[in-house]
Scaffold this motif. Structure first.
Motif, PDB file in Angstrom:
ATOM      1  N   UNK A 112       0.842  -1.192   0.000  1.00  0.00           N
ATOM      2  CA  UNK A 112       0.000   0.000   0.000  1.00  0.00           C
ATOM      3  C   UNK A 112       0.877   1.243   0.000  1.00  0.00           C
ATOM      4  N   UNK A 113       0.427   2.262  -0.715  1.00  0.00           N
ATOM      5  CA  UNK A 113       1.146   3.535  -0.712  1.00  0.00           C
ATOM      6  C   UNK A 113       0.148   4.668  -0.840  1.00  0.00           C
ATOM      7  N   UNK A 114       0.594   5.848  -0.483  1.00  0.00           N
ATOM      8  CA  UNK A 114      -0.278   7.018  -0.499  1.00  0.00           C
ATOM      9  C   UNK A 114       0.564   8.257  -0.792  1.00  0.00           C
ATOM     10  N   UNK A 115       0.209   9.033  -1.821  1.00  0.00           N
ATOM     11  CA  UNK A 115       0.964  10.262  -2.068  1.00  0.00           C
ATOM     12  C   UNK A 115       0.593  11.311  -1.023  1.00  0.00           C
ATOM     13  N   UNK A 116       1.565  12.080  -0.613  1.00  0.00           N
ATOM     14  CA  UNK A 116       1.338  13.120   0.389  1.00  0.00           C
ATOM     15  C   UNK A 116       1.865  14.456  -0.115  1.00  0.00           C
ATOM     16  N   UNK A 117       1.135  15.484   0.204  1.00  0.00           N
ATOM     17  CA  UNK A 117       1.626  16.848   0.024  1.00  0.00           C
ATOM     18  C   UNK A 117       1.448  17.537   1.353  1.00  0.00           C
ATOM     19  N   UNK A 118       1.273  18.831   1.344  1.00  0.00           N
ATOM     20  CA  UNK A 118       1.060  19.554   2.590  1.00  0.00           C
ATOM     21  C   UNK A 118       2.342  19.867   3.332  1.00  0.00           C
ATOM     22  N   UNK A 119       3.442  19.996   2.594  1.00  0.00           N
ATOM     23  CA  UNK A 119       4.707  20.351   3.208  1.00  0.00           C
ATOM     24  C   UNK A 119       4.896  21.859   3.139  1.00  0.00           C
ATOM     25  N   UNK A 120       5.641  22.402   4.058  1.00  0.00           N
ATOM     26  CA  UNK A 120       6.061  23.793   3.974  1.00  0.00           C
ATOM     27  C   UNK A 120       7.366  23.773   3.169  1.00  0.00           C
ATOM     28  N   UNK A 121       7.291  24.094   1.868  1.00  0.00           N
ATOM     29  CA  UNK A 121       8.443  23.889   0.982  1.00  0.00           C
ATOM     30  C   UNK A 121       9.745  24.526   1.473  1.00  0.00           C
ATOM     31  N   UNK A 122       9.701  25.759   1.879  1.00  0.00           N
ATOM     32  CA  UNK A 122      10.931  26.444   2.288  1.00  0.00           C
ATOM     33  C   UNK A 122      11.582  25.735   3.476  1.00  0.00           C
ATOM     34  N   UNK A 123      10.767  25.341   4.443  1.00  0.00           N
ATOM     35  CA  UNK A 123      11.303  24.674   5.628  1.00  0.00           C
ATOM     36  C   UNK A 123      11.789  23.262   5.322  1.00  0.00           C
ATOM     37  N   UNK A 124      11.046  22.535   4.474  1.00  0.00           N
ATOM     38  CA  UNK A 124      11.464  21.182   4.115  1.00  0.00           C
ATOM     39  C   UNK A 124      12.750  21.228   3.278  1.00  0.00           C
ATOM     40  N   UNK A 125      12.863  22.215   2.377  1.00  0.00           N
ATOM     41  CA  UNK A 125      14.101  22.387   1.611  1.00  0.00           C
ATOM     42  C   UNK A 125      15.275  22.646   2.552  1.00  0.00           C
ATOM     43  N   UNK A 126      15.058  23.508   3.547  1.00  0.00           N
ATOM     44  CA  UNK A 126      16.116  23.814   4.505  1.00  0.00           C
ATOM     45  C   UNK A 126      16.512  22.563   5.278  1.00  0.00           C
ATOM     46  N   UNK A 127      15.525  21.826   5.774  1.00  0.00           N
ATOM     47  CA  UNK A 127      15.790  20.631   6.568  1.00  0.00           C
ATOM     48  C   UNK A 127      16.515  19.567   5.743  1.00  0.00           C
ATOM     49  N   UNK A 128      15.960  19.224   4.580  1.00  0.00           N
ATOM     50  CA  UNK A 128      16.540  18.156   3.765  1.00  0.00           C
ATOM     51  C   UNK A 128      17.838  18.583   3.093  1.00  0.00           C
ATOM     52  N   UNK A 129      17.881  19.828   2.617  1.00  0.00           N
ATOM     53  CA  UNK A 129      19.054  20.287   1.880  1.00  0.00           C
ATOM     54  C   UNK A 129      20.149  20.843   2.754  1.00  0.00           C
ATOM     55  N   UNK A 130      19.867  21.958   3.416  1.00  0.00           N
ATOM     56  CA  UNK A 130      20.902  22.640   4.190  1.00  0.00           C
ATOM     57  C   UNK A 130      21.321  21.865   5.439  1.00  0.00           C
ATOM     58  N   UNK A 131      20.362  21.410   6.227  1.00  0.00           N
ATOM     59  CA  UNK A 131      20.707  20.756   7.491  1.00  0.00           C
ATOM     60  C   UNK A 131      21.217  19.339   7.325  1.00  0.00           C
ATOM     61  N   UNK A 132      20.600  18.570   6.424  1.00  0.00           N
ATOM     62  CA  UNK A 132      20.988  17.166   6.284  1.00  0.00           C
ATOM     63  C   UNK A 132      21.780  16.870   5.009  1.00  0.00           C
ATOM     64  N   UNK A 133      21.936  17.855   4.129  1.00  0.00           N
ATOM     65  CA  UNK A 133      22.761  17.679   2.937  1.00  0.00           C
ATOM     66  C   UNK A 133      22.296  16.600   1.977  1.00  0.00           C
ATOM     67  N   UNK A 134      20.980  16.371   1.915  1.00  0.00           N
ATOM     68  CA  UNK A 134      20.460  15.318   1.040  1.00  0.00           C
ATOM     69  C   UNK A 134      20.321  15.778  -0.400  1.00  0.00           C
ATOM     70  N   UNK A 135      20.351  17.082  -0.638  1.00  0.00           N
ATOM     71  CA  UNK A 135      20.378  17.625  -1.989  1.00  0.00           C
ATOM     72  C   UNK A 135      20.887  19.046  -1.918  1.00  0.00           C
ATOM     73  N   UNK A 136      21.299  19.581  -3.047  1.00  0.00           N
ATOM     74  CA  UNK A 136      21.774  20.955  -3.115  1.00  0.00           C
ATOM     75  C   UNK A 136      20.576  21.851  -3.388  1.00  0.00           C
ATOM     76  N   UNK A 137      20.182  22.616  -2.407  1.00  0.00           N
ATOM     77  CA  UNK A 137      18.989  23.443  -2.522  1.00  0.00           C
ATOM     78  C   UNK A 137      19.206  24.745  -3.270  1.00  0.00           C
ATOM     79  N   UNK A 138      20.372  24.964  -3.802  1.00  0.00           N
ATOM     80  CA  UNK A 138      20.669  26.232  -4.501  1.00  0.00           C
ATOM     81  C   UNK A 138      20.267  26.188  -5.939  1.00  0.00           C
TER      82      UNK A 138
END
Length: 138
Positions: A112-138
């Motif tokens: 089973x799977x379910x697509x999700x949205x409802x993220x705060x893009x700027x904050x999620x980009x900061x968390x995933x990119x800047x803080x955890x280095x999972x992608x280059x947010x620039x």
């Protein structure tokens, strides 16, 4: 990214910026599909060059064919490079195509799977990119 998203403390950090994650506490895994930015999807970028030359190993004449076709598509037909927003909208749609195929395969496997949205893009980009280095947010 897969190990980070399975990490419970990391998922707790994500919940702060993603309603979809808060609404699915029973979910075992989350998969994120970050969309590329305009600089990445412009022909000649390191990303496009890597995908065509290194991943797909296209010969030079095919690379030139792609240059012409892709440039015409992105600049004239669909105007995906008119702005950061139009590039992101197009890249987001491409991410949805990948997600849909992944969900279809998961269903065929009985998962089973379910697509999700409802993220705060700027904050999620900061968390995933800047803080955890999972992608280059620039």
């Amino acid at each position: 990214m897969k190990e980070a998203v399975k990490n419970i403390s990391f998922r707790k950090e994500m919940k702060e910026f993603g309603r979809g994650i808060r609404d699915k506490p029973e979910a075992v895994h989350f998969v994120a599909f970050p969309a590329r930015k305009k600089a990445d999807i412009t022909f000649g970028s390191d990303y496009i060059r890597h995908m065509l030359k290194d991943v797909h190993q296209v010969p030079d004449e095919v690379y030139e064919f792609y240059r012409n076709a892709y440039s015409n598509f992105s600049e004239n037909d669909f105007k995906t490079l008119e702005s950061e927003r139009s590039a992101f909208d197009w890249a987001g749609k491409q991410a949805y195509i990948v997600m849909a195929h992944m969900m279809a395969v998961a269903a065929l496997m009985g998962i089973d799977s379910c697509p999700l949205e409802g993220f705060i893009p700027k904050e999620m980009d900061r968390l995933l990119g800047e803080e955890h280095g999972l992608f280059d947010g620039k």
